[in-house]
Every structure is written in structure tokens, then in C-alpha cells.
Write an enzyme that holds these catalytic residues in place. Structure first.
Site, PDB file in Angstrom:
ATOM      1  N   HIS A 129      -2.916   1.226   6.874  1.00  0.00           N
ATOM      2  CA  HIS A 129      -3.095   1.309   5.431  1.00  0.00           C
ATOM      3  C   HIS A 129      -2.809   2.735   4.966  1.00  0.00           C
ATOM      4  O   HIS A 129      -3.101   3.710   5.670  1.00  0.00           O
ATOM      5  CB  HIS A 129      -4.526   0.897   5.064  1.00  0.00           C
ATOM      6  CG  HIS A 129      -4.783   0.871   3.593  1.00  0.00           C
ATOM      7  ND1 HIS A 129      -4.025   0.117   2.715  1.00  0.00           N
ATOM      8  CD2 HIS A 129      -5.709   1.506   2.831  1.00  0.00           C
ATOM      9  CE1 HIS A 129      -4.477   0.287   1.487  1.00  0.00           C
ATOM     10  NE2 HIS A 129      -5.502   1.129   1.531  1.00  0.00           N
ATOM     11  N   CYS A 146       0.821  -1.209   0.000  1.00  0.00           N
ATOM     12  CA  CYS A 146       0.000   0.000   0.000  1.00  0.00           C
ATOM     13  C   CYS A 146       0.856   1.261   0.000  1.00  0.00           C
ATOM     14  O   CYS A 146       0.443   2.296  -0.526  1.00  0.00           O
ATOM     15  CB  CYS A 146      -0.944  -0.001   1.194  1.00  0.00           C
ATOM     16  SG  CYS A 146      -0.122  -0.192   2.783  1.00  0.00           S
TER      17      CYS A 146
END
Length: 728
Positions: free
Chosen positions: A169, A91
Site C-alpha cells: 500500500h 493507491c
């Protein structure tokens, strides 16, 4: 494809080095510490780190939730770079690529340029596969990650490793076609947050969206939750500072030329005396010890003879008219007299010879510490002690060059920049307004030397020097550093913690020691030298002599100055013929958030000076003709800006070095050292004792505090007696 990607930390230094490994030039990453303050300068995009919620922890699946803000139009989605995250732990790279590949004016380098061209028009899923099949990206990604442990803990059957730990994230906030988009690789569609207001930047809307998101996640708690982190992708500040320094050095040369041209117009006799002075240099280079004390006094006689008749040496500079500058060069040289000497008596010892530096270093004291100046003043070096006359009132429209010529540079160490009289003994005064004129015949020589040094400075590649030398006479980058205002150790602080342009809680040591910041003593010292110490006099002189700084100061580091033949100094107005874009084009690119208005203006003016073709298309704006004092004030402003940007550039270079040091500490494998250390403990017989001590401490710490104070109830259960064998 989906194996081998390691998890990256949320560190701006790590992301900056990752950008460099991708081959991108002119980009760095800064951390945002305060969402309430406005972002200074252009921003390409934001990278937001947050804690991944429970129902979406599966990083291998893309969420199919769709709401009103989701963009489902394939044409819009495929025209931007939006990729699905199909690889665990990728990510960080996805968020960085979502910012870089959606910017039109960033030098992506060969790797990302090939990626952008190849995936043009692809669907988000195809772009995700393209990222997973790029070994260059995987190698650069893993080169900045911590090494994985060799033996992983045993997993429970049917439970993913992601669920056993907290998952974080990265997502991106990027302006595209005038609208703010949130690009999350774990969502099937990008999120459109709409356009921003006409009177605000895209970063203002992005900050509002992020604050609302944090507020919802924290149930209205303050917006400083440690579970969130925000970084900004911005232009490389080293390039910005180098460009500013180039423009400032060109403008410094222009101001020096204007000052020299003005002196040639107002004092044409100095050119002739300068030539005659050069022919008599061998005579002046004789040792002072060969001269008699009467000869030393003869050097001062012509200066004092043209002044008003006085009774002692303490009133020499009180009423000297402008004609003192027309004295022959062989007799205008002033020599520092010992404090105990008198004008009519012979001193007991010859006058000491003051060791003189080169001309440009001797009097070019813009970056000199005020403490050192006071020490020289207390030691009697370079200044005479005469009483001060009260400053005279004058009108705003008169041009008294006797007063304005006082600040012209001189090679004589006995004459420096004199501050205006404030009624205190110990400072020099002039017949016009309480100052001694320093305009001597060798002023042209000083200006010529400074022009030559300025030209050399422009031809030499930009480099950071920690001490003033012949190449940079006016710039002295401080080598000392002050500790951080918070109790921390510089050796343990990461480079990202030392300082950031976006409201960093820790201040950089170099910036803390920077002597040219607005609150520094050097800046106040320059203003005192120019305008005196009295507040009322300071305000009057700022209005009178600070006109050039007020007119040209705001553009002195972003635009070039133009010197006309008649001495008019004006900024250049670049036309659309330059490399830069027109204002309309710039505004349309600014809606994309990656325009970099400030940097582009600097690049435009730099190229217009370097390239003759672009210089012709530049048109000077309406300018004015300034007096010598105003030009000197502007020159000192330019010198202060140069010193400031030199310190900022040095700070960025040092911060980039610390980024690499932190990266080496992060990626180093300490297993070999740990194994060697444990084996040495075992050889010395200390390992068993240490293990027993740690085990016993853990057992004591593992007892619950509540159970220690819990009253034990009697056990009323019947216990069976132990079986005893019957005797036979």
C-alpha cells in the site's frame, strides 16, 4: 468505476512518467535510499510503500480506527486534498495526487487543476468518487501497469483475490500549514504528526516518523527492510540545470567584460596595436615556407633584444620585463622552434608549421584533458623548454600586473597558460615571480571573440552537445562512461537504479566520467596551472589570487554579477519588486514543504536579467575590484561549473530516456511472442521432450529432504492377503 484499475510497481521512473501523463510540469520522483542522511534540495512530499497488514487487507473498506493523531475537524479535512480510496489498486494514484494537489506552487496542468477546483470543499468520500469517475486518471494509471494475465487462477468461494497474495500500500507524507500530515486513503481521517522544529526542515521530521514506523514493524531490526520503499516528489532537475546554465553563461560574459575592461584600463596601448594588427593580417597569413630561417629568427629578435643579455635561447624568458608587450605587432609573433635548432645556427629543416585551431579553441583549454596536455608537452607542441627560476617572495598588498597578466588568453599556440615555477626544469618563468607574461596585443582580439561566442551561446536555445564546437567552445560534455561500481549490466539496470540525488548506491556513468567534479584531475590541473604544484606555494596563491572565487564562487550559479563602470564586480541583490516572493513569504511557503527555495532564487535572478523592468529593481551589493589573475581564476571556476551542469543535464536527459525504455519493457505484452515460440518448438518436435524433462525435475525437487534421511520403521499392521478364487 471500481473495475479496470491495475496494480502499479514502486518505481520512481514509473511515477515520473505518470506525473507527466497527468499533465503536471516541472515535477519528478526520486527514490530515497538512506533515511539517515538529510535530503538535499526542496521536496514536495514523500510516498511511502509498505506491506499491508493482515487485518486491513480488504482494500475495498476504509478503516474506521480513530486515535489521538486523527484529524476529525471537517473544516481542516475538507480544506486539504484528502480522498478515501474507493477503488482497488488505485493507491499509487491516490498517494501521488495527495502530494501534488496539496502543493500551491506546482504547475498542475489542465486535468489536475480542474480536479482541484471541482473538489474544493468536498468530503474525503466525495473526493474518492471524483477520482474514480475521472477517465483521464484511469487511462494514465493503467498505461504504466503490467498487462494482466488472460486466464486467472480459479478462486475459492468466499476468498478475495487480495488475500491470496501479499498486499502493498502507498501513503503520502505532506507538509500542510506548518504541520506534517500522513494521508492514507484507507483511513477515514488524516493523521497529524505535529509541527517540526524551528532549526530543521519538514523532511527531517518525516524521516524520523518513517524510521519509527519501520522500527515498530520490524521489531527493532535495521532500517533496510525490503518490504518498505520511500520515494520523494521533487522539482524537475532538468529545469534547475537549465536555469543554472543560463545564469552561469550570463556571468561568464560579465567576467569576460570585466577582464576586457581591466585590460583596457591597465594596458590602453593594446587597443591601438590591435587595430594595427588587423590591418596587417594579410601579411601574417603568408605561408611560413616562403620565409627563410633568418626570417624566422627575426620574429624572435625583438622579444629577446629587450630582455637582459643572455648567452643562449634557454634564458630568453627568464628576465623579460613588461616592456616586451609593447613591441610592434609585426615582430611579436613567436614561432615554435624544433628541439634541435639553436639561436645562432641555421636549423637543418625549416620550422614545422603547427596546425592552428580557431582562436577560442586553440587556447581555451579549461576542459582539456590533462593527459592530452601532457602529450602535447612531451611532443614539444605549444610549449618551450627553458629552465625555471625560483619564485620570489612578495608582499600581500603589491599589485604586480606583470605576474598577473600571464594568464590572459592568447591566440598563439606557442604560448599557453604557464604554471608558476616550482624549481623543476621544463616550465617557463617570469622576471617577477617565475612566469612568462602572455599579455600580447592580440589578447583583445581573443577576448572580443570570446565575448561574441558568449553572446551567441546565450541567444541559442540550450542543448546538450557531446563534443565541443563553435557554439560552445569551453564546454565539452564527456561521451565516455564508466561502469557502475557494483557488478551490474547497464542494459539490464533500470534507470532508477543508475542514480538518484538522494544517496543512490549506484553511481551514474555520466557522473562517474564527469571531469569537473571536485576530485577530478581537470580541477586539480586547473589549480596547478593557476597556483603551481608546491603545497606551500599553493596555499599562498590561494589566499592571494583566489579572492574572487572565494567571494563570488558561492553565488556564481544562483545569482547574477553586476559590472560597474569602474570595474567593480559585485553580485546583485534582488528586491521584492521581482517576481519572486519576499523572504517572509518564502519562509511561510517553506513550512508547506513545496517552496523550492533554491530553484526560486535561480528563477528570480534569471528573470531579472531577461526583463529590463526587473533588472532595474535589482541593487548590486558591495563589490570589489579584482586583478586579472583573480578574474581568470573566477572565469575558470565559471567554466568548470558550466561543464559540470552540462554533464548533469545530459545525465537527466539520458535518465528520462531510460525511464521510457523501462516503461516499454514493463507494459509490453509478451504473450504473442511466447505463443509463437512454443508453436515453433512443437513443430520441431522439441516441446514434448522439454515438458517431460521439466516435469521430472519438479518431481525430484518436490521430495522433502527430511524424508530422505528418515529411518523407515517396519509396518506391523496386518495386511489382508489378496483374494484368490477357489478352484471348483
Amino acid at each position: 468505476m471500481n473495475k479496470g484499475w491495475l496494480e502499479l510497481e514502486s518505481d520512481p521512473g514509473l511515477f515520473t512518467l505518470l506525473v507527466e501523463d497527468f499533465g503536471v510540469k516541472g515535477v519528478q520522483v526520486e527514490e530515497i535510499y538512506d533515511l539517515q542522511s538529510k535530503c538535499q534540495g526542496p521536496v514536495y512530499g514523500f510516498i511511502f510503500l509498505f506491506k499491508w497488514i493482515e487485518e486491513r487487507r480488504s482494500r475495498r473498506k476504509v478503516s474506521t480506527l480513530v486515535d489521538d493523531t486523527s484529524v476529525i475537524d471537517d473544516d481542516i479535512v475538507n480544506n486539504m486534498f484528502f480522498a478515501h480510496q474507493l477503488i482497488p489498486n488505485s493507491c499509487a494514484t491516490h498517494a501521488l495526487l495527495s502530494v501534488l494537489l496539496n502543493c500551491s506552487n506546482v504547475d498542475l496542468g489542465p486535468t489536475l487543476s480542474r480536479m482541484k477546483d471541482f473538489t474544493k470543499g468536498f468530503s474525503p468520500e466525495s473526493k474518492g468518487y471524483a477520482i474514480g469517475n475521472a477517465p483521464e486518471l484511469a487511462k494514465a494509471h493503467n498505461s504504466h501497469a503490467r498487462p494482466e494475465p488472460r486466464h486467472l487462477p480459479e478462486k475459492q468461494n468466499g476468498l478475495s483475490a487480495v488475500r491470496t497474495m501479499e498486499a502493498f500500500h502507498f501513503v503520502s507524507y505532506v507538509p500542510i500549514t506548518g504541520r506534517l500530515f500522513e494521508l492514507d486513503g484507507l483511513k477515514v481521517y488524516p493523521i497529524d504528526h505535529g509541527p517540526w522544529g524551528e532549526d530543521e526542515e519538514w523532511t527531517d521530521k518525516a524521516r524520523r516518523v518513517i524510521m519509527e514506523r519501520i522500527g515498530l514493524a520490524t521489531a527493532g531490526e535495521p532500517y533496510h527492510d525490503i518490504r518498505f520503499n520511500l520515494m520523494a516528489v521533487v522539482p524537475d532537475r532538468r529545469i534547475k540545470y537549465e536555469t543554472r546554465l543560463h545564469v552561469l553563461k550570463v556571468n561568464r560574459q560579465t567576467v569576460l567584460e570585466a577582464l576586457q575592461q581591466l585590460i583596457r584600463v591597465t594596458q590602453p596601448e593594446l587597443i591601438q596595436t590591435h587595430k594595427s594588427q588587423e590591418s596587417q593580417l594579410p601579411e601574417e597569413s603568408k605561408p611560413a615556407s616562403s620565409k627563410s630561417p633568418l626570417g624566422l629568427e627575426a620574429g624572435r629578435t625583438p622579444v629577446a633584444s629587450e630582455c637582459t643579455q643572455t648567452d643562449g635561447a634557454e634564458e630568453v624568458a627568464g628576465s623579460c620585463p613588461q616592456t616586451t608587450t609593447h613591441s610592434p605587432p609585426s615582430k611579436c609573433k613567436l614561432v615554435v622552434k624544433p628541439p634541435g635548432s639553436s639561436l645562432n645556427g641555421v636549423p637543418p629543416n625549416p620550422a614545422p608549421i603547427v596546425q592552428r585551431l580557431p582562436a577560442f579553441l586553440d587556447n581555451h583549454n579549461y576542459a582539456k584533458s590533462p593527459m592530452q596536455e601532457e602529450e602535447d608537452l612531451a611532443a614539444g607542441v605549444g610549449r618551450s623548454r627553458v629552465p625555471v627560476r625560483a619564485p620570489q617572495q612578495y608582499s600581500e598588498d603589491e599589485d604586480d600586473y606583470e605576474d598577473e597578466d600571464e594568464d590572459v588568453q592568447n591566440t598563439n599556440p606557442a604560448i599557453r597558460y604557464k604554471r608558476k615555477g616550482t624549481g623543476k626544469p621544463g616550465s617557463l618563468s617570469n622576471s617577477s615571480d617565475g612566469q612568462l607574461s602572455v599579455l600580447q596585443p592580440n589578447t583583445i582580439n581573443v577576448l572580443t571573440e570570446k565575448l561574441q561566442e558568449s553572446q551567441k551561446d546565450l541567444s541559442v536555445p540550450l542543448s546538450i552537445k557531446t563534443s565541443s564546437g563553435a557554439g560552445s567552445p569551453a564546454v565539452a560534455v564527456p561521451t565516455h562512461s564508466q561502469p557502475s561500481p557494483t557488478p551490474s549490466n547497464e542494459s539490464t539496470d533500470t534507470a532508477s537504479e543508475i542514480g538518484s540525488a538522494f544517496n543512490s548506491p549506484l553511481r551514474s556513468p555520466i557522473r562517474s566520467a564527469n571531469p569537473t567534479r571536485p576530485s577530478s584531475p581537470v580541477t586539480s590541473h586547473i589549480s596547478k596551472v593557476l597556483f603551481g604544484e608546491d603545497d606551500s606555494l599553493l596555499r599562498v596563491d590561494c589566499i592571494r589570487y583566489n579572492r574572487a572565487v572565494r567571494d563570488l564562487g558561492p553565488v556564481i550559479s544562483t545569482g547574477l554579477l553586476h559590472l560597474a563602470e569602474d570595474g567593480v564586480l559585485s553580485p546583485l541583490a534582488l528586491t521584492e519588486g521581482g517576481k519572486g516572493s519576499s523572504p517572509s513569504t518564502r519562509s511561510s511557503q517553506g513550512s508547506q514543504g513545496s517552496s523550492g527555495l533554491e530553484e526560486k532564487e535561480v528563477v528570480e535572478v534569471t528573470e531579472s536579467r531577461d526583463k529590463p523592468g526587473l533588472n532595474r529593481s535589482s541593487e548590486p551589493l558591495s563589490g570589489e575590484k579584482y586583478s586579472p589573475k583573480e578574474l581568470l581564476a573566477l572565469l575558470k571556476c565559471v567554466e568548470a561549473e558550466i561543464a559540470n551542469y552540462e554533464a548533469c543535464l545530459k545525465e537527466e536527459v539520458e535518465k528520462r530516456k531510460k525511464f521510457k525504455i523501462d516503461d516499454q519493457r514493463r507494459t509490453h505484452n509478451y504473450d504473442e511472442f511466447i505463443c509463437t515460440f512454443i508453436s515453433m518448438l512443437a513443430q520441431e518436435g522439441m516441446l514434448a521432450n522439454l515438458v517431460e524433462q521439466n516435469i521430472s525435475v519438479r518431481r525430484r525437487q518436490g521430495v522433502s529432504i527430511g524424508r530422505l534421511h528418515k529411518q523407515r520403521k517396519p509396518d506391523r499392521r496386518k495386511r489382508s492377503r489378496p483374494y484368490k478364487a477357489k478352484r471348483q
